[in-house]
Design a protein around this motif. Sequence first.
Motif, PDB file in Angstrom:
ATOM      1  N   SER A  14       0.774  -1.322  -0.055  1.00 16.74           N
ATOM      2  CA  SER A  14      -0.090  -0.081   0.119  1.00 16.74           C
ATOM      3  C   SER A  14       0.751   1.099  -0.021  1.00 16.74           C
ATOM      4  CB  SER A  14      -0.939  -0.178   1.296  1.00 16.74           C
ATOM      5  OG  SER A  14      -0.123   0.168   2.396  1.00 16.74           O
ATOM      6  N   GLY A  15       0.346   2.322  -0.290  1.00 14.18           N
ATOM      7  CA  GLY A  15       1.119   3.692  -0.381  1.00 14.18           C
ATOM      8  C   GLY A  15       1.484   4.046   0.957  1.00 14.18           C
ATOM      9  N   ILE A  57       0.242   9.335  -1.107  1.00 14.16           N
ATOM     10  CA  ILE A  57       0.227  10.910  -1.844  1.00 14.16           C
ATOM     11  C   ILE A  57      -1.175  11.210  -2.288  1.00 14.16           C
ATOM     12  CG2 ILE A  57       1.270  11.584  -3.938  1.00 14.16           C
ATOM     13  CD1 ILE A  57       3.641   9.857  -3.797  1.00 14.16           C
ATOM     14  N   TRP A  58      -1.908  10.090  -2.816  1.00 12.66           N
ATOM     15  CA  TRP A  58      -3.145  10.831  -3.394  1.00 12.66           C
ATOM     16  C   TRP A  58      -3.997   9.428  -3.408  1.00 12.66           C
ATOM     17  CZ3 TRP A  58      -6.086  14.863  -4.340  1.00 12.66           C
ATOM     18  CH2 TRP A  58      -7.096  14.789  -5.020  1.00 12.66           C
ATOM     19  N   ARG A  59      -5.380   9.677  -3.143  1.00  9.48           N
ATOM     20  CA  ARG A  59      -6.456   8.599  -3.203  1.00  9.48           C
ATOM     21  C   ARG A  59      -7.519   9.310  -4.318  1.00  9.48           C
ATOM     22  NH1 ARG A  59      -6.727   4.176  -0.493  1.00  9.48           N
ATOM     23  NH2 ARG A  59      -5.525   3.836   1.395  1.00  9.48           N
ATOM     24  N   GLY A  60      -7.509   8.327  -5.479  1.00 11.11           N
ATOM     25  CA  GLY A  60      -8.614   9.026  -6.373  1.00 11.11           C
ATOM     26  C   GLY A  60      -9.841   9.131  -5.938  1.00 11.11           C
ATOM     27  N   ILE A  61     -10.312   8.128  -4.793  1.00  8.45           N
ATOM     28  CA  ILE A  61     -11.897   7.904  -4.486  1.00  8.45           C
ATOM     29  C   ILE A  61     -11.981   9.380  -3.391  1.00  8.45           C
ATOM     30  CG2 ILE A  61     -11.231   6.541  -2.552  1.00  8.45           C
ATOM     31  CD1 ILE A  61     -14.081   5.113  -3.337  1.00  8.45           C
ATOM     32  N   ALA A  73      -9.468  12.060 -11.039  1.00  9.59           N
ATOM     33  CA  ALA A  73      -9.031  11.760  -9.597  1.00  9.59           C
ATOM     34  C   ALA A  73      -8.021  10.579  -9.632  1.00  9.59           C
ATOM     35  CB  ALA A  73      -9.961  11.649  -8.687  1.00  9.59           C
ATOM     36  N   ASP A  74      -8.704   9.471 -10.562  1.00 11.56           N
ATOM     37  CA  ASP A  74      -7.928   8.061 -10.407  1.00 11.56           C
ATOM     38  C   ASP A  74      -6.816   8.141 -11.346  1.00 11.56           C
ATOM     39  OD1 ASP A  74      -9.881   7.002  -8.757  1.00 11.56           O
ATOM     40  OD2 ASP A  74     -10.860   5.900 -10.325  1.00 11.56           O
ATOM     41  N   TYR A  75      -6.680   8.805 -12.290  1.00 14.44           N
ATOM     42  CA  TYR A  75      -5.537   9.092 -13.133  1.00 14.44           C
ATOM     43  C   TYR A  75      -4.379   9.763 -12.229  1.00 14.44           C
ATOM     44  CZ  TYR A  75      -7.416   7.561 -17.533  1.00 14.44           C
ATOM     45  OH  TYR A  75      -7.836   6.581 -18.599  1.00 14.44           O
ATOM     46  N   MET A  76      -4.687  10.724 -11.451  1.00 12.05           N
ATOM     47  CA  MET A  76      -3.689  11.349 -10.541  1.00 12.05           C
ATOM     48  C   MET A  76      -3.202  10.520  -9.651  1.00 12.05           C
ATOM     49  SD  MET A  76      -5.806  14.958  -9.749  1.00 12.05           S
ATOM     50  CE  MET A  76      -4.455  15.445  -8.394  1.00 12.05           C
ATOM     51  N   GLY A  77      -4.016   9.471  -9.135  1.00  9.24           N
ATOM     52  CA  GLY A  77      -3.524   8.239  -8.170  1.00  9.24           C
ATOM     53  C   GLY A  77      -2.578   7.473  -9.013  1.00  9.24           C
ATOM     54  N   MET A  78      -2.845   7.250 -10.244  1.00 11.75           N
ATOM     55  CA  MET A  78      -2.120   6.123 -10.934  1.00 11.75           C
ATOM     56  C   MET A  78      -0.398   6.976 -10.934  1.00 11.75           C
ATOM     57  SD  MET A  78      -4.259   5.090 -14.070  1.00 11.75           S
ATOM     58  CE  MET A  78      -6.236   5.009 -13.723  1.00 11.75           C
TER      59      MET A  78
END
Length: 244
Positions: A14-15, A57-61, A73-78
């Motif tokens: 996990s992150g 760092i970031w969670r898209g959800i 938001a999900d692309y940012m998480g990727m």
Amino acid sequence: MTAPKYRRVILKLSGEALAGNKGYGIEPITIEGIAREVKEVADLGVQVAVVVGAGNIWRGISGSARGMDRATADYMGMLATVLNALALQDALEQMEVDTRVQTSLEMSQVAEPYIRRRAIRHLEKGRVVIFAGGTGNPYFSTDTTAALRAAEIEAEVILMAKNGVDGVYTADPHKDPEAIKYDELDFMEVLNRGLGVMDSTATSLCMDNSIPLLVFALNEKGNIRRAILGEQIGTIVRKGVKDE
């Protein structure tokens, strides 16, 4: 010396696991410790692939819950998973572990594109392969990425290294002192009881492809090696476990 139980594995990190006690960002000492444990099992001749999350760092959800477009938001998480993958790669290569990062998103200046046959070839040559960028599609978690990549590369097990919990419990052990730890679970039990080992898509994918999960505590030194050697730690989730 005890021989490893598994020949090829997916290690799911996990992150949050990379943030250490800080809870946010990348903690170099924590990354170094994880890299050292990965090196130990790679030195045993085990083929290790790693899937990294981005919750540090970031969670898209979470972004979506605040009104952001879910796909954006999900692309940012990727993209955040790539930062974590590069940090882990650097730590491994400082320990002279040959490592490759493959990402589902095209970014040739920093990582290889994900190509199944190339990934398997790297593993066969003794390289650690880190999969970043999730599945390359929004609406899917990195748990689903781990299940998908495990099926594609024919991994024998997914090692779910958790922060602060040493297996799967009947309830959150931090909130319920009477929570009981499971030693073994069937995939259908996980789904029916909503135990949250993985999201339902990832769990179903593992169940359909008979890929066992071993859930254990990452913060206990040596646990990755113990898992690889087949010691009884954590909770094993697989098909065919009878409900007691």
